[in-house]
Design a protein around this motif. Sequence first.
Motif, short mmCIF file in Angstrom:
data_model
loop_
_atom_site.label_atom_id
_atom_site.label_comp_id
_atom_site.label_asym_id
_atom_site.label_seq_id
_atom_site.Cartn_x
_atom_site.Cartn_y
_atom_site.Cartn_z
N THR A 117 0.82 -1.21 0.00
CA THR A 117 0.00 0.00 0.00
C THR A 117 0.86 1.27 0.00
OG1 THR A 117 -0.26 0.14 2.42
CG2 THR A 117 -1.89 -1.18 1.21
N ALA A 118 2.16 1.12 0.11
CA ALA A 118 3.07 2.27 0.04
C ALA A 118 3.46 2.60 -1.40
CB ALA A 118 4.32 2.00 0.86
N ALA A 119 2.97 1.84 -2.38
CA ALA A 119 3.41 2.01 -3.77
C ALA A 119 3.20 3.43 -4.28
CB ALA A 119 2.73 1.00 -4.67
N ALA A 120 1.97 3.95 -4.23
CA ALA A 120 1.70 5.29 -4.77
C ALA A 120 2.45 6.37 -3.98
CB ALA A 120 0.20 5.58 -4.77
N ARG A 121 2.48 6.22 -2.66
CA ARG A 121 3.18 7.20 -1.82
C ARG A 121 4.67 7.25 -2.17
NH1 ARG A 121 3.96 5.39 4.10
NH2 ARG A 121 5.62 4.25 3.04
#
Length: 178
Positions: A117-121
């Motif tokens: 879930t850290a991909a876009a950030r």
Amino acid sequence: MNRLIDAGTFVQHDGRPAVRFERTYPHPVERVWEAVATPEGLANWFPSAVRIESHAGGAITFSGDPNLPPMSGTVLVFEPPRRLAFTWGGDELHFDLEPAEAGGCRFVLVNVLGDRTAAARNAAGWSVCLAELAKILAGRPAEGPHSDTAESWRSHYDAYVSSGMPYGAAIPGAPSTD
């Protein structure tokens, strides 16, 4: 001039989630290595100040990032002027350089994510950082990824989320949604 090859993609790296960037610069591998693998070079574009023991198994420390506490990691690969990999928090960073056409250099940055879930950030952060690196390599002034002259992290983040890249990890400085 910097030729953008990709805007950052969500990929699998050895079966783990990662974001990957590829850039080609009109400079020799050795010049790009100095910019991406030495504390002096990293100081211009990387989000933290870095101290590195220049060998596999060596320590690497990070400080000065307004969004993260100081931390340390381990150098996984140190093969000048072609490969550098290290741990950074729960993530790994891999920098690979190879010769490109006309004496240039192909640079690939892979951020192996501890949390998908850290991909876009993280992709948004690397987009900003790589824009600062491009300025440095082009001989233009750059004030670093946390400066007022850096590209907008938010606009990159929104674009990655809109493209379907995994998101949801906490964003430093943003209000908690708990």
